[in-house]
Design a protein around this motif. Structure first.
Motif, PDB file in Angstrom:
ATOM      1  N   LEU A  37       0.824  -1.209   0.000  1.00  0.00           N
ATOM      2  CA  LEU A  37       0.000   0.000   0.000  1.00  0.00           C
ATOM      3  C   LEU A  37       0.857   1.256   0.000  1.00  0.00           C
ATOM      4  O   LEU A  37       0.558   2.229  -0.703  1.00  0.00           O
ATOM      5  CB  LEU A  37      -0.930  -0.012   1.218  1.00  0.00           C
ATOM      6  CG  LEU A  37      -2.066  -1.043   1.190  1.00  0.00           C
ATOM      7  CD1 LEU A  37      -2.751  -1.109   2.541  1.00  0.00           C
ATOM      8  CD2 LEU A  37      -3.073  -0.701   0.101  1.00  0.00           C
ATOM      9  N   ASP A  38       1.914   1.245   0.784  1.00  0.00           N
ATOM     10  CA  ASP A  38       2.809   2.407   0.798  1.00  0.00           C
ATOM     11  C   ASP A  38       3.482   2.580  -0.551  1.00  0.00           C
ATOM     12  O   ASP A  38       3.722   3.713  -0.992  1.00  0.00           O
ATOM     13  CB  ASP A  38       3.853   2.243   1.891  1.00  0.00           C
ATOM     14  CG  ASP A  38       3.240   2.278   3.283  1.00  0.00           C
ATOM     15  OD1 ASP A  38       2.118   2.810   3.401  1.00  0.00           O
ATOM     16  OD2 ASP A  38       3.881   1.760   4.219  1.00  0.00           O
ATOM     17  N   ALA A  39       3.799   1.470  -1.202  1.00  0.00           N
ATOM     18  CA  ALA A  39       4.445   1.576  -2.513  1.00  0.00           C
ATOM     19  C   ALA A  39       3.504   2.122  -3.559  1.00  0.00           C
ATOM     20  O   ALA A  39       3.926   2.802  -4.503  1.00  0.00           O
ATOM     21  CB  ALA A  39       4.962   0.199  -2.950  1.00  0.00           C
ATOM     22  N   SER A  40       2.214   1.836  -3.423  1.00  0.00           N
ATOM     23  CA  SER A  40       1.264   2.308  -4.427  1.00  0.00           C
ATOM     24  C   SER A  40       1.032   3.795  -4.340  1.00  0.00           C
ATOM     25  O   SER A  40       0.669   4.425  -5.331  1.00  0.00           O
ATOM     26  CB  SER A  40      -0.070   1.567  -4.270  1.00  0.00           C
ATOM     27  OG  SER A  40      -0.680   1.910  -3.029  1.00  0.00           O
ATOM     28  N   GLY A  41       1.232   4.397  -3.187  1.00  0.00           N
ATOM     29  CA  GLY A  41       1.041   5.837  -3.043  1.00  0.00           C
ATOM     30  C   GLY A  41      -0.393   6.166  -2.688  1.00  0.00           C
ATOM     31  O   GLY A  41      -1.349   5.597  -3.226  1.00  0.00           O
ATOM     32  N   HIS A  42      -0.546   7.120  -1.749  1.00  0.00           N
ATOM     33  CA  HIS A  42      -1.887   7.470  -1.274  1.00  0.00           C
ATOM     34  C   HIS A  42      -2.616   8.364  -2.266  1.00  0.00           C
ATOM     35  O   HIS A  42      -3.831   8.380  -2.302  1.00  0.00           O
ATOM     36  CB  HIS A  42      -1.789   8.187   0.082  1.00  0.00           C
ATOM     37  CG  HIS A  42      -1.283   7.289   1.171  1.00  0.00           C
ATOM     38  ND1 HIS A  42      -2.012   7.020   2.301  1.00  0.00           N
ATOM     39  CD2 HIS A  42      -0.125   6.598   1.293  1.00  0.00           C
ATOM     40  CE1 HIS A  42      -1.319   6.211   3.093  1.00  0.00           C
ATOM     41  NE2 HIS A  42      -0.165   5.954   2.503  1.00  0.00           N
ATOM     42  N   ARG A  47      -4.881   2.918  -8.557  1.00  0.00           N
ATOM     43  CA  ARG A  47      -3.989   2.045  -7.805  1.00  0.00           C
ATOM     44  C   ARG A  47      -4.196   0.627  -8.281  1.00  0.00           C
ATOM     45  O   ARG A  47      -5.312   0.101  -8.257  1.00  0.00           O
ATOM     46  CB  ARG A  47      -4.255   2.185  -6.306  1.00  0.00           C
ATOM     47  CG  ARG A  47      -3.948   3.593  -5.793  1.00  0.00           C
ATOM     48  CD  ARG A  47      -4.509   3.874  -4.416  1.00  0.00           C
ATOM     49  NE  ARG A  47      -4.128   2.876  -3.444  1.00  0.00           N
ATOM     50  CZ  ARG A  47      -4.980   2.020  -2.886  1.00  0.00           C
ATOM     51  NH1 ARG A  47      -6.257   2.064  -3.220  1.00  0.00           N
ATOM     52  NH2 ARG A  47      -4.564   1.143  -2.002  1.00  0.00           N
ATOM     53  N   ARG A  48      -3.128  -0.010  -8.720  1.00  0.00           N
ATOM     54  CA  ARG A  48      -3.189  -1.360  -9.268  1.00  0.00           C
ATOM     55  C   ARG A  48      -2.292  -2.274  -8.444  1.00  0.00           C
ATOM     56  O   ARG A  48      -1.183  -1.879  -8.066  1.00  0.00           O
ATOM     57  CB  ARG A  48      -2.732  -1.371 -10.734  1.00  0.00           C
ATOM     58  CG  ARG A  48      -3.518  -0.446 -11.652  1.00  0.00           C
ATOM     59  CD  ARG A  48      -2.897  -0.452 -13.043  1.00  0.00           C
ATOM     60  NE  ARG A  48      -3.641   0.343 -13.995  1.00  0.00           N
ATOM     61  CZ  ARG A  48      -3.443   1.645 -14.204  1.00  0.00           C
ATOM     62  NH1 ARG A  48      -2.504   2.273 -13.511  1.00  0.00           N
ATOM     63  NH2 ARG A  48      -4.162   2.298 -15.085  1.00  0.00           N
ATOM     64  N   PHE A  49      -2.770  -3.491  -8.231  1.00  0.00           N
ATOM     65  CA  PHE A  49      -1.996  -4.492  -7.510  1.00  0.00           C
ATOM     66  C   PHE A  49      -2.004  -5.779  -8.321  1.00  0.00           C
ATOM     67  O   PHE A  49      -3.067  -6.262  -8.743  1.00  0.00           O
ATOM     68  CB  PHE A  49      -2.578  -4.758  -6.117  1.00  0.00           C
ATOM     69  CG  PHE A  49      -2.547  -3.567  -5.205  1.00  0.00           C
ATOM     70  CD1 PHE A  49      -1.400  -3.243  -4.503  1.00  0.00           C
ATOM     71  CD2 PHE A  49      -3.663  -2.754  -5.056  1.00  0.00           C
ATOM     72  CE1 PHE A  49      -1.364  -2.139  -3.662  1.00  0.00           C
ATOM     73  CE2 PHE A  49      -3.637  -1.653  -4.223  1.00  0.00           C
ATOM     74  CZ  PHE A  49      -2.484  -1.344  -3.527  1.00  0.00           C
ATOM     75  N   LEU A  50      -0.822  -6.304  -8.549  1.00  0.00           N
ATOM     76  CA  LEU A  50      -0.658  -7.603  -9.193  1.00  0.00           C
ATOM     77  C   LEU A  50      -0.215  -8.585  -8.105  1.00  0.00           C
ATOM     78  O   LEU A  50       0.915  -8.523  -7.626  1.00  0.00           O
ATOM     79  CB  LEU A  50       0.380  -7.534 -10.319  1.00  0.00           C
ATOM     80  CG  LEU A  50       0.668  -8.847 -11.027  1.00  0.00           C
ATOM     81  CD1 LEU A  50      -0.573  -9.350 -11.761  1.00  0.00           C
ATOM     82  CD2 LEU A  50       1.831  -8.689 -12.010  1.00  0.00           C
ATOM     83  N   GLY A  72      -8.678   3.269  -0.408  1.00  0.00           N
ATOM     84  CA  GLY A  72      -9.653   3.707  -1.379  1.00  0.00           C
ATOM     85  C   GLY A  72      -9.781   2.701  -2.507  1.00  0.00           C
ATOM     86  O   GLY A  72      -9.289   1.567  -2.438  1.00  0.00           O
ATOM     87  N   PRO A  73     -10.459   3.076  -3.575  1.00  0.00           N
ATOM     88  CA  PRO A  73     -10.675   2.138  -4.689  1.00  0.00           C
ATOM     89  C   PRO A  73      -9.343   1.656  -5.248  1.00  0.00           C
ATOM     90  O   PRO A  73      -8.389   2.405  -5.383  1.00  0.00           O
ATOM     91  CB  PRO A  73     -11.455   2.977  -5.706  1.00  0.00           C
ATOM     92  CG  PRO A  73     -12.047   4.091  -4.919  1.00  0.00           C
ATOM     93  CD  PRO A  73     -11.081   4.372  -3.802  1.00  0.00           C
ATOM     94  N   ALA A  74      -9.328   0.385  -5.593  1.00  0.00           N
ATOM     95  CA  ALA A  74      -8.138  -0.223  -6.169  1.00  0.00           C
ATOM     96  C   ALA A  74      -8.580  -1.307  -7.131  1.00  0.00           C
ATOM     97  O   ALA A  74      -9.728  -1.781  -7.108  1.00  0.00           O
ATOM     98  CB  ALA A  74      -7.227  -0.794  -5.085  1.00  0.00           C
ATOM     99  N   ARG A  75      -7.666  -1.709  -8.004  1.00  0.00           N
ATOM    100  CA  ARG A  75      -7.912  -2.803  -8.938  1.00  0.00           C
ATOM    101  C   ARG A  75      -6.863  -3.877  -8.697  1.00  0.00           C
ATOM    102  O   ARG A  75      -5.668  -3.549  -8.539  1.00  0.00           O
ATOM    103  CB  ARG A  75      -7.864  -2.297 -10.383  1.00  0.00           C
ATOM    104  CG  ARG A  75      -9.105  -1.492 -10.741  1.00  0.00           C
ATOM    105  CD  ARG A  75      -9.106  -1.075 -12.182  1.00  0.00           C
ATOM    106  NE  ARG A  75      -8.209   0.049 -12.409  1.00  0.00           N
ATOM    107  CZ  ARG A  75      -8.003   0.605 -13.604  1.00  0.00           C
ATOM    108  NH1 ARG A  75      -8.597   0.100 -14.667  1.00  0.00           N
ATOM    109  NH2 ARG A  75      -7.198   1.616 -13.714  1.00  0.00           N
TER     110      ARG A  75
END
Length: 886
Positions: A37-42, A47-50, A72-75
């Motif tokens: 989460l910290d790497a994705s940035g607030h 915000r994408r996660f693989l 918040g919203p993420a994919r």
């Protein structure tokens, strides 16, 4: 568990939009998700996660998936690895129905999430087998296209079928290109030369003696001061000398009295004294105002002498450093080697350094030579009549005409000759180089004796001729009259031409050029040594500082090249360069077994796929443990950070590639050791690797990228050069330069530098992949052509899982992808496309291709849907393996 950052994956420098890879296939914890989460940035809009996870643990990790939505919203795109019958003992009993179907939590439902189920042991159990897929899916373009495709299939779950072509460089070619680029960037030591053809106008004024247009009409001398009075005295003396010359020439000068009172030699002496006095005034000003910079006291002394300095905008020193920056960036953009650019800047420093106005005294002596002034004080001799024969002839002709009168001609002929000699004597008496009082006398000759002898000879000859001819008296009278007039006219003509010749010998008119030259020198000195002194000093110091910085950058580049070792290491996850091979056919144990859609059964019953387990093979993880339990480096072959031995298990957080590397994390650790990895399997059947020897534009592009990065590194240095150029040349830039070299080398390892760096000023001009790698794009063109759907992709599952897949071929959704480098070409400077290169014609690609800004993989990713009963959605919540949710 999470693997440590891959090259360029530092959260501080993460490229916006890239998916954050998160590996949950080993015992995860809340810290892993928190780091992701910290790497994705607030503040990211998207915000994408693989996520890489075991297929049997999706429900157990439900709370971890839910935590990915905490900001918040993420994919989420999940790669579920493992056969359905494979069970990994969890700390708690997993909920859900028994059996081998894929249990999916509600969190992974479309459209915000999707699952790719990987059932191929050749891909799932190989530590490097998933690397190409991760490299593709972390790119936002491919991530969004796959997630969009999964939203259109049943349950949002599909088995991928892949056909990928990888274009890259061979190890030797990569090493050779890198070393050539570093050598071209640093260059060799050079001496001498100049700043080059391109010099900004602000610097051009400081390098020569040209005068700005702003001072074209400026009056440098105050009319009420001594300097202006002495300058006017020079003009007056020159005009008096010219007036004396006009009085001396012609009949008035020969027969009149005004010329004798004119004292032309005295006027020339006065001219010389006036010029000398003006020269001394200018020389005194040069001496008084000498120095590196003009002080207020010196400006006051100049004003006392009568020299007025204007306020010149071009003399502002604030214009210097921006012009120096423009020149330096122009030299680097060419691109010119760092040491060559440093030599040109050093030459600019030498030329712009102020030498002081006293250094111009030698030039003043050249313009106003003391020998010339002495020449004016000593007038040259006056010569009339020309040669002896010429002077005798001038008297002989009129005397002969006067002697033609029979009888009187014996007397009149010699008499006319005597008149001619008397006129010669008059010329000598009235010569212009003699003062009336005799103070100045240059001497001279008028050939009186030759005139007299010529007249007597001519008169005697004419008298003899007249006696023989017997002319009448009226003819004799006419001949005598013509002879007298002719003798006078010849004397006046001789006198005028002789006076003019003498005037030219005095070089008095040259005094005007001397005065103009002194005026010009005074203006040049005032502008360049007094008004521009501060700007020139600032330019010299700034150019010297920039030169030192470039030399330090070159030394750092050399040291970086020497420390690279024998070769530039291969990219992480790359395998030893294999020999060309055919795509293997599948055996009984699965892998690349090609089947047709019409051979698939309509029912999942009696297939045995619920109880099937993938066979184990040497070099892979056992079926009852995580796929990477035997590899402490993790699925990316990455060891713990060498600077932190207690960092624990390696972690993978952040995007797979970054624009700028984190200086605290060397992305190339572990490249040279332990390569190739023990027991590395051959390439998966769906991956076709092609290695090139380097294209014609590879080295030049690398040099241009390095030069562009150098300009970016130097950008903050110009402010320090502006403030304190003497200390700015010692700014330590080793760290930023090494980061730049690592970043450019990282892109060379990643995709043969086909993707432009963020600091590339002209990304559209970047060469295409073929001109960078030397590999023809035929294979990519075949995969991405409008009719390229006919080539089958390799499903990432075994033949024992075929009953799991849907029997409808039309339900398959395909995502075709390729880096921009495959459709980008290089244009000539005038904008025309290059006619040369491996492929002069741009291949035709399908309209649905997803173009990615970077990468070395191109191909097709098929989303094969599953049967409706192959996926079961679990609605209950469980604490999961991560422990107490509190």
């Amino acid at each position: 568990m999470n693997l440590r950052d891959t090259p360029g994956t530092s959260p501080a420098h993460r490229q916006p939009g890239h998916a954050v890879p998160l590996d949950l296939r080993r015992t995860p914890g809340p810290d892993a998700v928190r780091a992701a989460l910290d790497a994705s940035g607030h503040g990211d809009d998207e915000r994408r996660f693989l996520v890489l996870d075991d297929a049997a643990r999706l429900v157990a990790h439900q709370l971890l998936y839910e935590r990915l939505y905490s900001y918040g919203p993420a994919r989420i795109l999940c790669l579920a690895v493992g056969a359905p019958g494979r069970q990994v003992p969890p700390p708690r009993t997993e909920p859900g129905a028994p059996g081998g179907a894929l249990h999916r939590p509600l969190t992974l439902r479309p459209p915000a999430a999707g699952v790719l189920w990987i059932l191929d042991p050749h891909t799932g159990d190989d530590p490097d087998g998933l690397r190409p897929l991760v490299e593709l899916l972390v790119q936002p373009e491919v991530f969004d296209a796959v997630l969009h495709g999964l939203a259109g299939v049943v349950h949002g779950v599909a088995v991928p079928s892949v056909r990928v072509a990888e274009h890259d460089l061979g190890n030797e070619a990569r090493t050779r290109a890198w070393r050539q680029a570093l050598a071209a960037l640093a260059g060799q030591e050079v001496t001498g030369g100049g700043p080059g053809d391109f010099v900004p106008p602000e610097l051009a004024l400081l390098l020569d003696d040209s005068l700005p247009d702003a001072v074209a009409d400026h009056r440098w001398l105050d009319p009420s001061r001594p300097a202006s009075a002495r300058r006017r005295a020079c003009d007056d003396a020159l005009e008096e000398a010219r007036a004396g010359h006009r009085l001396a020439r012609g009949p008035a000068g020969l027969f009149g009295r005004a010329s004798r009172r004119g004292d032309l030699p005295g006027r020339l002496v006065d001219l010389g004294r006036a010029v000398e006095a003006y020269r001394d005034t200018v020389a005194g000003a040069f001496t008084d105002a000498d120095g590196v910079r003009l002080t207020p006291e010196q400006r006051a002394r100049l004003l006392e002498r009568g020299i007025v300095l204007p306020d010149l905008t071009a003399a502002d020193r604030t214009r210097v450093v921006p012009a120096l920056r423009a020149l330096t960036e122009h030299l680097l953009e060419r691109p010119l080697p760092l040491r060559s650019a440093a030599a040109r800047l050093a030459a600019l420093s030498d030329r712009s350094a102020p030498a002081g106005s006293a250094a111009r005294l030698a030039r003043l002596d050249e313009l106003c030579d003391p020998a010339y002034l002495r020449h004016l004080a000593g007038p040259p001799p006056f010569r009339a009549g020309g040669t002896t024969a010429g002077a005798a002839l001038q008297a002989l002709v009129p005397a002969s005409a006067a002697g033609l009168w029979p009888g009187p001609g014996w007397l009149l002929g010699p008499a006319v000759g005597a008149v001619a000699a008397a006129l010669g004597a008059l010329m000598r008496r009235h010569r212009p180089n003699r003062s009336p009082d005799g103070r100045h006398d240059g001497g001279g000759t008028t050939r009186v004796t030759a005139r007299l002898l010529g007249g007597f000879a001519g008169g005697t000859t004419g008298a003899v001729a007249g006696s023989l001819l017997g002319l009448p008296d009226w003819a004799g009278v006419l001949a005598v009259a013509v002879a007298l007039v002719g003798a006078v006219l010849l004397a006046v003509r001789d006198w005028t031409s002789s006076v003019d010749a003498w005037w030219r010998d005095t070089d008095a008119e040259y005094a005007e050029r001397v005065l103009s030259g002194v005026d010009r020198l005074l203006a040049e000195t005032a502008v360049h040594d007094w008004l521009f002194a501060d700007a020139r000093h600032h330019c010299a110091d700034g150019a010297r500082a920039a030169s030192l910085l470039l030399r330090a950058l070159a030394a750092t580049a050399d040291a970086h090249g020497e420390g690279d070792g024998p070769a530039v290491p291969a990219p992480r996850g790359a395998r030893p360069e294999p020999a060309p091979r055919e795509t293997p056919t599948a055996g009984a144990d699965g892998g690349a077994d090609p089947w047709e859609w019409d051979t698939w059964s309509d029912s999942a019953a009696d297939d045995g796929w619920y109880d099937a387990a993938p066979p184990s093979r040497p070099g892979t993880a056992p079926a009852d443990g995580g796929p990477y339990d035997g590899d402490p480096r993790g699925p990316y072959g990455t060891a713990a950070h060498p600077h932190d031995p207690a960092a624990g298990p390696p972690r993978l957080i952040g995007p797979a590639y970054e624009a700028l590397p984190d200086p605290s994390d060397d992305p190339y650790d572990g490249f040279d050791e332990g390569w190739p990895p023990p027991g590395a399997a051959e390439d998966p059947p769906w991956l076709e690797r092609e290695r090139g020897d380097g294209g014609p534009d590879l080295v030049d592009t690398l040099v241009a990228d390095l030069a562009s990065g150098i300009r970016r590194i130097l950008a903050p240095c110009w402010a320090r050069i502006e403030r304190d150029p003497a200390r700015a040349g010692r700014i330590p830039l080793d760290g930023p330069v090494r980061d730049l070299l690592d970043e450019v080398r990282g892109r060379l390892l990643r995709d043969a530098a086909t993707s432009p760096p963020p600091h590339d000023p002209h990304p559209g001009r970047r060469p295409d992949a073929a001109r960078m790698t030397g590999v023809a794009p035929d294979r990519v063109a075949g995969l991405l052509a409008p009719g390229g759907d006919a080539e089958p992709a390799v499903p990432l599952c075994g033949p024992q899982h075929r009953r799991l897949l849907s029997a409808d071929p039309l339900a398959v959704h395909r995502v075709r992808f390729a880096p921009e480098a495959f459709r980008r070409g290089t244009a000539e400077p005038d904008g025309r496309p290059r006619p040369d290169g491996p492929h002069p014609a741009t291949p035709a690609y399908a309209e649905d291709v997803v173009w990615t800004p970077a990468g070395r993989h191109a191909g097709v990713l098929g989303l094969v849907p599953l049967r409706g009963d192959a996926v079961r959605t679990v609605r209950g919540e469980a604490a999961g393996e991560e422990g107490d949710p509190s």
